[in-house]
Write a protein that holds these residues in place. Sequence first.
Motif, PDB file in Angstrom:
ATOM      1  N   ARG A 176       0.165  -1.502  -0.478  1.00  0.00           N
ATOM      2  CA  ARG A 176      -0.063  -0.250  -0.234  1.00  0.00           C
ATOM      3  C   ARG A 176       0.884   1.805  -0.108  1.00  0.00           C
ATOM      4  O   ARG A 176      -0.259   1.992   0.082  1.00  0.00           O
ATOM      5  N   LEU A 177       2.535   1.522  -0.159  1.00  0.00           N
ATOM      6  CA  LEU A 177       3.186   2.426  -0.299  1.00  0.00           C
ATOM      7  C   LEU A 177       2.240   3.430  -1.079  1.00  0.00           C
ATOM      8  O   LEU A 177       2.728   4.658  -0.851  1.00  0.00           O
ATOM      9  N   PRO A 178       2.297   3.277  -2.155  1.00  0.00           N
ATOM     10  CA  PRO A 178       2.096   4.558  -3.314  1.00  0.00           C
ATOM     11  C   PRO A 178       0.636   4.951  -2.428  1.00  0.00           C
ATOM     12  O   PRO A 178       0.265   5.735  -2.987  1.00  0.00           O
ATOM     13  N   ALA A 179      -0.561   4.031  -2.048  1.00  0.00           N
ATOM     14  CA  ALA A 179      -1.488   4.821  -1.473  1.00  0.00           C
ATOM     15  C   ALA A 179      -0.180   6.151  -0.028  1.00  0.00           C
ATOM     16  O   ALA A 179      -1.456   6.954   0.047  1.00  0.00           O
ATOM     17  N   HIS A 180       0.032   5.047   0.301  1.00  0.00           N
ATOM     18  CA  HIS A 180       0.309   6.127   1.570  1.00  0.00           C
ATOM     19  C   HIS A 180       1.334   7.672   1.479  1.00  0.00           C
ATOM     20  O   HIS A 180       1.011   8.672   1.550  1.00  0.00           O
ATOM     21  N   ALA A 181       1.986   7.178   0.006  1.00  0.00           N
ATOM     22  CA  ALA A 181       3.163   8.743  -0.880  1.00  0.00           C
ATOM     23  C   ALA A 181       1.711   9.247  -1.260  1.00  0.00           C
ATOM     24  O   ALA A 181       1.890  10.459  -0.734  1.00  0.00           O
ATOM     25  N   ALA A 182       0.492   8.768  -1.637  1.00  0.00           N
ATOM     26  CA  ALA A 182      -0.196   9.433  -2.044  1.00  0.00           C
ATOM     27  C   ALA A 182      -0.881  10.862  -1.179  1.00  0.00           C
ATOM     28  O   ALA A 182      -1.077  11.683  -1.317  1.00  0.00           O
ATOM     29  N   ALA A 183      -1.423   9.666   0.256  1.00  0.00           N
ATOM     30  CA  ALA A 183      -1.512  10.827   0.707  1.00  0.00           C
ATOM     31  C   ALA A 183      -0.142  11.898   1.583  1.00  0.00           C
ATOM     32  O   ALA A 183      -0.892  13.263   2.187  1.00  0.00           O
ATOM     33  N   LEU A 184       0.613  11.932   1.888  1.00  0.00           N
ATOM     34  CA  LEU A 184       1.703  12.446   2.047  1.00  0.00           C
ATOM     35  C   LEU A 184       1.858  13.264   1.892  1.00  0.00           C
ATOM     36  O   LEU A 184       1.898  15.050   1.382  1.00  0.00           O
ATOM     37  N   GLN A 185       1.657  12.929   0.076  1.00  0.00           N
ATOM     38  CA  GLN A 185       1.381  14.154  -0.686  1.00  0.00           C
ATOM     39  C   GLN A 185       0.593  15.029  -0.816  1.00  0.00           C
ATOM     40  O   GLN A 185       1.125  16.669  -0.960  1.00  0.00           O
ATOM     41  N   ARG A 186      -0.664  14.737  -0.434  1.00  0.00           N
ATOM     42  CA  ARG A 186      -1.609  15.074  -0.461  1.00  0.00           C
ATOM     43  C   ARG A 186      -1.583  16.508   0.582  1.00  0.00           C
ATOM     44  O   ARG A 186      -1.962  17.222   0.421  1.00  0.00           O
ATOM     45  N   LEU A 187      -0.981  16.274   1.451  1.00  0.00           N
ATOM     46  CA  LEU A 187      -0.764  17.228   3.152  1.00  0.00           C
ATOM     47  C   LEU A 187       0.795  17.760   2.531  1.00  0.00           C
ATOM     48  O   LEU A 187       0.515  19.142   3.436  1.00  0.00           O
ATOM     49  N   THR A 188       1.177  16.993   1.813  1.00  0.00           N
ATOM     50  CA  THR A 188       2.533  18.164   2.111  1.00  0.00           C
ATOM     51  C   THR A 188       2.498  18.866   0.501  1.00  0.00           C
ATOM     52  O   THR A 188       2.623  20.096   0.919  1.00  0.00           O
ATOM     53  N   SER A 189       1.052  19.388   0.007  1.00  0.00           N
ATOM     54  CA  SER A 189       0.767  19.971  -0.712  1.00  0.00           C
ATOM     55  C   SER A 189      -0.137  21.476  -0.243  1.00  0.00           C
ATOM     56  O   SER A 189       0.220  22.284  -0.642  1.00  0.00           O
ATOM     57  N   LEU A 190      -0.548  21.230   1.067  1.00  0.00           N
ATOM     58  CA  LEU A 190      -1.371  21.501   1.712  1.00  0.00           C
ATOM     59  C   LEU A 190      -0.332  22.611   2.643  1.00  0.00           C
ATOM     60  O   LEU A 190      -0.747  23.397   3.405  1.00  0.00           O
ATOM     61  N   GLY A 191       0.984  21.997   2.476  1.00  0.00           N
ATOM     62  CA  GLY A 191       1.296  22.739   3.592  1.00  0.00           C
ATOM     63  C   GLY A 191       1.940  22.310   4.795  1.00  0.00           C
ATOM     64  O   GLY A 191       2.051  23.445   5.146  1.00  0.00           O
ATOM     65  N   LEU A 192       1.566  21.372   5.040  1.00  0.00           N
ATOM     66  CA  LEU A 192       1.647  20.524   6.625  1.00  0.00           C
ATOM     67  C   LEU A 192       2.548  20.009   6.914  1.00  0.00           C
ATOM     68  O   LEU A 192       3.058  19.647   7.912  1.00  0.00           O
ATOM     69  N   VAL A 193       3.427  19.640   5.758  1.00  0.00           N
ATOM     70  CA  VAL A 193       4.860  18.195   6.271  1.00  0.00           C
ATOM     71  C   VAL A 193       5.848  19.498   5.929  1.00  0.00           C
ATOM     72  O   VAL A 193       6.427  19.636   5.017  1.00  0.00           O
TER      73      VAL A 193
END
Length: 280
Positions: free
Chosen positions: A76-93
């Motif tokens: 499931r690592l690609p799905a986890h990466a996509a979620a991380l990317q989403r949080l990153t694009s919100l400027g939260l990471v």
Amino acid sequence: MITRFAPSPTGPLHLGHAYSALLAHDMARTEGGRFLLRIEDIDQTRTRPEWEALIYEDLHWLGLDWPTPVMRQSDRLPAHAAALQRLTSLGLVYPCTCSRADIRAALAAPQEGAPLHGPDGLVYPGTCRGQDRAATNAAMRLDMAAALARIGTAAELGFTETGSRHRGTHVLDAGRLIKGVGDIVLARPGLGTSYHLAVTVDDAAQGITDVIRGEDLFDATQIHRLLQALLELLTPTYHHHGLIRDAKGKRLAKRDDARAIRKYREDGASPDDIRHMVGL
Ligand code: GLU
């Protein structure tokens, strides 16, 4: 109702795991729902195929059944990466290169006061926040204050708990999340994910309606609820059950082989004996 049992194959299942699995299975069966199994094997340095095989063996012996193929978090690592990317694009990471020793040293500074322990151990003092460091071999952390600002009113985000000790409706406590939890790790160095990110994303992907797990994870639920809000995922109902303890009152750990289900099996116990021992 869709429930799950989500063991990490890092050792033998013990009585506490049997309790979780049986409870999740029984609750789904009573409601005419489904019981799913998920193998939480993101930490490949600690997981072993023989432990995974023993999980299936023990659970089948206990009389449990689940749909196959089972979800494995390592797929499931690609799905986890996509979620991380989403949080990153919100400027939260942000990337963090602090070692445990760095964190301890920062917390030992006189102005810090007594270091606080959160669900993941020492509350991170925020050293790397806003530093814009090079991200090689860094952990990725959630900027907790920014995340809470993003969702607006934390107290409007709640979850329902049906476990007896914390039964009721709980809402997020922004002060506690900032001071007592802090900037949690979303992706460990070289791993790309973490327990909190993986469990939140995968519970949603499996459509889990009721998360049944030990009350040692109750404090982590605030984090999972926050991540659900940020990632726009549905929130399950939570049921944190009491922990099975040894004769001295200490909670069981994977290394407590004496309480391993396999040991009881070998000693001639029946699945009903196990149910009885855990109070079911
Ligand atoms: N994989 C975790 C464990 O074995 C359980 C995760 C959960 O139920 O949220 O402790």
